[in-house]
Write a protein that holds these residues in place. Structure first.
Motif, PDB file in Angstrom:
ATOM      1  N   MET A   1     -52.944 108.396  18.363  1.00 55.10           N
ATOM      2  CA  MET A   1     -53.111 108.487  19.510  1.00 55.10           C
ATOM      3  C   MET A   1     -53.046 107.168  20.650  1.00 55.10           C
ATOM      4  O   MET A   1     -53.907 106.299  20.317  1.00 55.10           O
ATOM      5  CB  MET A   1     -54.166 109.548  20.387  1.00 55.10           C
ATOM      6  CG  MET A   1     -54.072 110.759  19.639  1.00 55.10           C
ATOM      7  SD  MET A   1     -52.659 111.694  20.312  1.00 55.10           S
ATOM      8  CE  MET A   1     -52.948 113.314  19.197  1.00 55.10           C
TER       9      MET A   1
ATOM     10  N   GLN B   1     -57.254 114.884  28.591  1.00 54.63           N
ATOM     11  CA  GLN B   1     -56.450 115.548  27.354  1.00 54.63           C
ATOM     12  C   GLN B   1     -57.344 115.598  26.388  1.00 54.63           C
ATOM     13  O   GLN B   1     -57.192 116.686  25.379  1.00 54.63           O
ATOM     14  CB  GLN B   1     -55.305 114.707  27.225  1.00 54.63           C
ATOM     15  CG  GLN B   1     -54.261 114.628  28.351  1.00 54.63           C
ATOM     16  CD  GLN B   1     -52.953 113.860  27.964  1.00 54.63           C
ATOM     17  OE1 GLN B   1     -53.335 112.593  27.762  1.00 54.63           O
ATOM     18  NE2 GLN B   1     -51.866 114.322  28.030  1.00 54.63           N
ATOM     19  N   TYR B   2     -58.185 114.571  26.063  1.00 49.42           N
ATOM     20  CA  TYR B   2     -59.024 114.601  25.110  1.00 49.42           C
ATOM     21  C   TYR B   2     -60.437 113.870  25.310  1.00 49.42           C
ATOM     22  O   TYR B   2     -60.704 113.348  26.359  1.00 49.42           O
ATOM     23  CB  TYR B   2     -58.540 113.550  23.862  1.00 49.42           C
ATOM     24  CG  TYR B   2     -57.196 113.789  23.490  1.00 49.42           C
ATOM     25  CD1 TYR B   2     -56.990 114.738  22.438  1.00 49.42           C
ATOM     26  CD2 TYR B   2     -56.043 113.267  24.037  1.00 49.42           C
ATOM     27  CE1 TYR B   2     -55.458 115.138  21.992  1.00 49.42           C
ATOM     28  CE2 TYR B   2     -54.704 113.610  23.816  1.00 49.42           C
ATOM     29  CZ  TYR B   2     -54.588 114.576  22.915  1.00 49.42           C
ATOM     30  OH  TYR B   2     -53.422 114.900  22.393  1.00 49.42           O
TER      31      TYR B   2
ATOM     32  N   THR C   1     -54.597 106.807  32.968  1.00 50.28           N
ATOM     33  CA  THR C   1     -54.498 106.908  31.667  1.00 50.28           C
ATOM     34  C   THR C   1     -55.710 105.667  30.943  1.00 50.28           C
ATOM     35  O   THR C   1     -55.691 104.539  31.574  1.00 50.28           O
ATOM     36  CB  THR C   1     -53.175 106.243  31.132  1.00 50.28           C
ATOM     37  OG1 THR C   1     -52.022 107.313  31.566  1.00 50.28           O
ATOM     38  CG2 THR C   1     -52.978 106.254  29.641  1.00 50.28           C
TER      39      THR C   1
ATOM     40  N   ASP D   1     -58.310 104.841  27.357  1.00 49.17           N
ATOM     41  CA  ASP D   1     -57.924 104.678  25.792  1.00 49.17           C
ATOM     42  C   ASP D   1     -58.311 105.869  25.221  1.00 49.17           C
ATOM     43  O   ASP D   1     -59.157 106.895  25.794  1.00 49.17           O
ATOM     44  CB  ASP D   1     -58.716 103.641  25.376  1.00 49.17           C
ATOM     45  CG  ASP D   1     -58.587 102.275  25.639  1.00 49.17           C
ATOM     46  OD1 ASP D   1     -57.438 102.061  26.082  1.00 49.17           O
ATOM     47  OD2 ASP D   1     -59.416 101.302  25.508  1.00 49.17           O
ATOM     48  N   TYR D   2     -57.565 106.318  24.243  1.00 50.68           N
ATOM     49  CA  TYR D   2     -57.937 107.550  23.584  1.00 50.68           C
ATOM     50  C   TYR D   2     -59.600 107.429  23.014  1.00 50.68           C
ATOM     51  O   TYR D   2     -59.767 106.289  22.607  1.00 50.68           O
ATOM     52  CB  TYR D   2     -57.007 107.624  22.217  1.00 50.68           C
ATOM     53  CG  TYR D   2     -57.407 108.824  21.504  1.00 50.68           C
ATOM     54  CD1 TYR D   2     -56.766 110.152  21.704  1.00 50.68           C
ATOM     55  CD2 TYR D   2     -58.090 108.869  19.978  1.00 50.68           C
ATOM     56  CE1 TYR D   2     -57.078 111.354  21.038  1.00 50.68           C
ATOM     57  CE2 TYR D   2     -58.110 109.922  19.433  1.00 50.68           C
ATOM     58  CZ  TYR D   2     -57.628 111.102  20.186  1.00 50.68           C
ATOM     59  OH  TYR D   2     -57.882 112.250  19.007  1.00 50.68           O
TER      60      TYR D   2
ATOM     61  N   ASN E   1     -55.065 108.590  26.875  1.00 51.37           N
ATOM     62  CA  ASN E   1     -55.814 109.856  27.259  1.00 51.37           C
ATOM     63  C   ASN E   1     -55.739 109.990  28.863  1.00 51.37           C
ATOM     64  O   ASN E   1     -56.131 108.970  29.603  1.00 51.37           O
ATOM     65  CB  ASN E   1     -57.096 109.741  26.894  1.00 51.37           C
ATOM     66  CG  ASN E   1     -57.971 111.087  27.275  1.00 51.37           C
ATOM     67  OD1 ASN E   1     -57.338 111.979  27.264  1.00 51.37           O
ATOM     68  ND2 ASN E   1     -59.391 110.765  27.178  1.00 51.37           N
TER      69      ASN E   1
ATOM     70  N   LYS F   1     -59.384 118.108  21.469  1.00 47.59           N
ATOM     71  CA  LYS F   1     -58.339 118.251  22.422  1.00 47.59           C
ATOM     72  C   LYS F   1     -58.591 119.428  23.297  1.00 47.59           C
ATOM     73  O   LYS F   1     -58.923 120.588  22.966  1.00 47.59           O
ATOM     74  CB  LYS F   1     -57.173 118.983  21.487  1.00 47.59           C
ATOM     75  CG  LYS F   1     -55.716 119.137  22.321  1.00 47.59           C
ATOM     76  CD  LYS F   1     -54.923 119.588  21.444  1.00 47.59           C
ATOM     77  CE  LYS F   1     -53.407 120.008  22.119  1.00 47.59           C
ATOM     78  NZ  LYS F   1     -52.454 120.556  21.104  1.00 47.59           N
TER      79      LYS F   1
END
Length: 403
Positions: A1, A146-147, A19, A21-22, A4, A48
């Motif tokens: 991914m 999102q995560y 946005t 970092d994941y 995020n 998720k």
């Protein structure tokens, strides 16, 4: 991914979706340093997001009424699907759908062992207690995203027993992360029981959840007070009586008109520090609700106070209130031998039982709080409408998983 998307605070009245970092299986550096442990978190999972809700507590930050910095990530009401599991996680598996208590708890300290997960001693260097996406609460990334990474997953997560049943009732189950347990905690600590008469101050989502919970606990009469007509009408949809605080007249007199006496057996403050006085166009007066509930509660009553009070409010009406000092008539409560319960709701004390009520079809909490689903990119609009007084609980659906 690679990234995020997450909701962030950009100044008074403004949020945006950025946005970042994941997430990694790591705890914030300041927490790791304070605990004397490594940042690596093999006890954690990545979720998720299935649903994540806008809360009135978030609104305090977005209004500029806390010391939240620009860029503060938002969101502590989290329900998600496990998609990555740390090596030390034993009982949570990929694909599980879980509710996340907004309190972050280590499951190991004295407070956690006593069930007081809202004041965990290990997850926030600044004070007891932590939460996702909140100022002064440990630096944990928010969940309007999102995560999200969830630490101490075996302890913190409430796994739903059946995936299909969970998705079918997800709008109810998403309330388990905060407002349903918080409302229930307010009613329970106010001593609501079979036959009680109850006053709930505030018809926002937490107040509605408290009123609904009072009914679950057996109250005979539940009265909800607010200044916004649409919110009062929402309370009436599930059998509450209401008082309009934007009109003239004392609260005690309004209650007497309904009950035949000016007092109730139990009262809940679901408003907090941004309270206003009574009457049309009333100015902010932060002690109003606390003084109200002492006034209208019988001698010997208990008062549940899930409404948020802060130690730093740059937008307060005076210098004392900026430091959390407000004009509470404590002598009144003392004279009436009132008991007060304040602070974060320890969600884990209630969420499993309330989940069982939802899954059994005995707690339609989403209907009571008028849940409405929006997309992640619609979060700024949701914040604006909620701040304007919408009688709605906004549920963000980042991945289009809600039917």
């Amino acid at each position: 991914m690679s990234g995020n998307r997450i909701v962030t605070y950009q100044g008074p009245g403004e949020v945006s979706i950025e946005t970042v970092d994941y997430p990694k299986l790591e705890i914030p550096k300041e927490v790791a340093d304070a605990m004397g442990v490594k940042q690596a978190a093999p006890h954690a999972v990545i979720l998720k997001l299935v649903t994540t809700n806008i809360c009135g507590s978030d609104q305090h930050m977005v209004r500029g009424r806390t010391t939240a910095p620009i860029g503060q990530t938002l969101g502590h009401e989290i329900t998600g699907e496990v998609i990555e599991v740390g090596d030390d996680v034993l009982f949570v598996k990929e694909g599980d759908i879980c509710s996340v208590p907004f309190n972050i708890a280590c499951g190991r300290c004295r407070m956690c062992n006593e069930g007081k997960t809202g004041i965990c001693l290990n997850v926030n260097p600044a004070r007891a207690g932590a939460a996702y996406g909140y100022v002064d609460m440990g630096g944990w990334l928010g969940g309007q995203a999102q995560y999200v990474m969830i630490p101490f997953a075996d302890f913190n997560l409430l796994k739903f027993p059946d995936r299909d049943a969970a998705l079918e009732k997800i709008l109810d189950l998403t309330m388990l992360s905060d407002i349903f347990p918080t409302g229930y905690h307010g009613a329970y600590t106010a001593g609501v029981t079979t036959g009680s008469t109850v006053y709930v101050a505030g018809a926002g989502p937490v107040g509605l959840a408290a009123a609904f919970s009072a009914q679950l606990l057996g109250a005979s009469r539940v009265i909800v007070g607010d200044m916004i007509g649409d919110r009062l009408r929402q309370a009436e949809t599930f059998g509450c009586e209401t008082v309009d605080l934007s009109t003239d007249g004392s609260l005690a007199d309004k209650i007497a008109e309904l009950l035949g006496e000016p007092e109730v057996d139990a009262a809940v403050d679901a408003v907090g520090f941004e309270a206003r006085g009574h009457g049309e166009g009333a100015a902010e007066a932060p002690a109003t609700v606390l003084n109200d509930i002492m006034t209208v509660s019988r001698a010997g009553a208990s008062l549940g106070i899930p409404g948020l009070y802060v130690t730093g409010d740059p937008g307060a009406v005076d210098d004392a209130a900026k430091e959390g000092q407000i004009g509470v008539k404590l002598g009144l409560g003392w004279a009436k031998s009132h008991a007060f319960t304040t602070g974060q709701c320890p969600v884990k004390q209630y969420n499993r039982q309330l989940m069982n009520m939802i899954l059994a079809g005995k707690a339609d909490i989403a209907k009571a709080v008028n849940a409405k689903t929006i997309g992640l990119e619609d979060a700024p609009r949701g914040y604006q409408e909620f701040d304007a007084g919408a009688a709605t609980k906004y549920v963000i659906d980042p991945h289009g998983m809600v039917a």
